[in-house]
Motif scaffolding. Structure first.
Motif, PDB file in Angstrom:
ATOM      1  N   ASN A  85      31.819 -41.798 122.025  1.00  0.00           N
ATOM      2  CA  ASN A  85      32.762 -41.294 121.027  1.00  0.00           C
ATOM      3  C   ASN A  85      32.270 -41.586 119.612  1.00  0.00           C
ATOM      4  N   LEU A  86      32.908 -40.918 118.659  1.00  0.00           N
ATOM      5  CA  LEU A  86      32.614 -41.158 117.255  1.00  0.00           C
ATOM      6  C   LEU A  86      33.795 -40.718 116.410  1.00  0.00           C
ATOM      7  N   SER A  87      33.779 -41.126 115.178  1.00  0.00           N
ATOM      8  CA  SER A  87      34.785 -40.727 114.199  1.00  0.00           C
ATOM      9  C   SER A  87      34.439 -39.337 113.690  1.00  0.00           C
ATOM     10  N   PRO A  88      35.449 -38.556 113.264  1.00  0.00           N
ATOM     11  CA  PRO A  88      35.117 -37.265 112.668  1.00  0.00           C
ATOM     12  C   PRO A  88      34.432 -37.381 111.298  1.00  0.00           C
ATOM     13  N   VAL A  89      34.306 -38.590 110.765  1.00  0.00           N
ATOM     14  CA  VAL A  89      33.573 -38.819 109.522  1.00  0.00           C
ATOM     15  C   VAL A  89      32.164 -39.252 109.927  1.00  0.00           C
ATOM     16  N   VAL A  90      31.223 -38.283 109.899  1.00  0.00           N
ATOM     17  CA  VAL A  90      29.880 -38.482 110.441  1.00  0.00           C
ATOM     18  C   VAL A  90      28.838 -38.148 109.375  1.00  0.00           C
ATOM     19  N   VAL A  95      22.304 -41.325 112.806  1.00  0.00           N
ATOM     20  CA  VAL A  95      23.655 -40.822 112.624  1.00  0.00           C
ATOM     21  C   VAL A  95      24.598 -42.015 112.514  1.00  0.00           C
ATOM     22  N   ALA A  96      25.517 -41.968 111.561  1.00  0.00           N
ATOM     23  CA  ALA A  96      26.514 -43.037 111.407  1.00  0.00           C
ATOM     24  C   ALA A  96      27.906 -42.416 111.346  1.00  0.00           C
ATOM     25  N   SER A  97      28.881 -43.094 111.940  1.00  0.00           N
ATOM     26  CA  SER A  97      30.280 -42.676 111.829  1.00  0.00           C
ATOM     27  C   SER A  97      31.146 -43.906 111.612  1.00  0.00           C
ATOM     28  N   GLN A  98      32.290 -43.702 110.993  1.00  0.00           N
ATOM     29  CA  GLN A  98      33.219 -44.800 110.765  1.00  0.00           C
ATOM     30  C   GLN A  98      33.656 -45.391 112.090  1.00  0.00           C
ATOM     31  N   ILE A  99      33.872 -46.687 112.119  1.00  0.00           N
ATOM     32  CA  ILE A  99      34.337 -47.344 113.338  1.00  0.00           C
ATOM     33  C   ILE A  99      35.859 -47.255 113.445  1.00  0.00           C
ATOM     34  N   HIS A 100      36.530 -47.151 112.315  1.00  0.00           N
ATOM     35  CA  HIS A 100      38.001 -47.127 112.295  1.00  0.00           C
ATOM     36  C   HIS A 100      38.514 -45.704 112.238  1.00  0.00           C
ATOM     37  N   GLY A 101      39.750 -45.517 112.666  1.00  0.00           N
ATOM     38  CA  GLY A 101      40.380 -44.209 112.575  1.00  0.00           C
ATOM     39  C   GLY A 101      40.304 -43.447 113.880  1.00  0.00           C
ATOM     40  N   PRO A 102      40.678 -42.178 113.826  1.00  0.00           N
ATOM     41  CA  PRO A 102      40.705 -41.366 115.051  1.00  0.00           C
ATOM     42  C   PRO A 102      39.298 -41.214 115.636  1.00  0.00           C
ATOM     43  N   ARG A 103      39.242 -40.985 116.936  1.00  0.00           N
ATOM     44  CA  ARG A 103      37.969 -40.844 117.647  1.00  0.00           C
ATOM     45  C   ARG A 103      37.897 -39.479 118.310  1.00  0.00           C
ATOM     46  N   GLU A 104      36.726 -38.938 118.388  1.00  0.00           N
ATOM     47  CA  GLU A 104      36.443 -37.725 119.156  1.00  0.00           C
ATOM     48  C   GLU A 104      35.459 -38.107 120.263  1.00  0.00           C
ATOM     49  N   ASN A 105      35.484 -37.374 121.354  1.00  0.00           N
ATOM     50  CA  ASN A 105      34.597 -37.650 122.490  1.00  0.00           C
ATOM     51  C   ASN A 105      33.733 -36.427 122.805  1.00  0.00           C
ATOM     52  N   PRO A 106      32.745 -36.156 121.979  1.00  0.00           N
ATOM     53  CA  PRO A 106      31.908 -34.988 122.240  1.00  0.00           C
ATOM     54  C   PRO A 106      31.080 -35.175 123.510  1.00  0.00           C
TER      55      PRO A 106
END
Length: 161
Positions: free
Chosen positions: A146-151, A111-122
């Motif tokens: 955490n991760l970016s919503p772009v996953v 799984v990869a997500s963007q490092i920049h931008g808003p973060r979510e904490n699932p």
């Protein structure tokens, strides 16, 4: 190509190359169900500073040998109360590979997500395992960070060492 896409492409190539020796599991080994597997999610080192990487590892429960292949479906990230965070992951299908899962064999999804931008904490991720002839069992697994919503999710593959 932006660096996030470059990272996702590099991960996919690496993971696909690692699967060459075990492209097809033996047909007499049963298909994995949720009860056959111990599933955990972990942070991992990303090959790019523009992305954050995770791996979901599928290990056999005690005494189990089974096989699994394809892609996860119905992937939802959940908060601590079990509410859907509304993250819509992009599913990337590589070459179809059936992976033997036993005492010595594991499967993985990267799984990869963007490092920049808003973060979510699932708190967790819920998904449906691939079944042999259609959707399999739905499982929920604790999520590590955490991760970016772009996953982006890859397909099941043998783990890369």
């Amino acid at each position: 190509m932006n660096s996030f896409r470059t990272t996702a492409a590099a991960l996919a190539i690496t993971f696909t190359a690692a699967t060459g020796a075990s492209a097809t599991a033996q047909a007499d080994v049963p298909w994995c169900t949720g009860d056959d597997l111990v599933i955990t999610a972990h942070d991992m080192r990303s090959p790019s500073s523009a992305s954050k990487a995770h791996q979901i590892i599928f290990t056999a429960a005690d005494g189990v040998s089974c096989r699994i292949g394809g892609s996860l479906s119905d992937v939802r990230f959940l908060d601590a109360a079990g509410e859907d965070l509304g993250i819509e992951p992009e599913m990337r299908s590589g070459d179809y590979v059936e992976v033997p899962v036993s005492g010595s064999g594991r499967a993985a999804v990267y799984v990869a997500s963007q490092i920049h931008g808003p973060r979510e904490n699932p708190a967790s991720v819920r998904f449906t395992l691939p079944g042999e002839d259609g959707p399999g069992d739905q499982v929920t697994v604790a999520w590590p960070s955490n991760l970016s919503p772009v996953v982006r999710f890859g397909s099941l593959t043998p783990p890369v060492s």
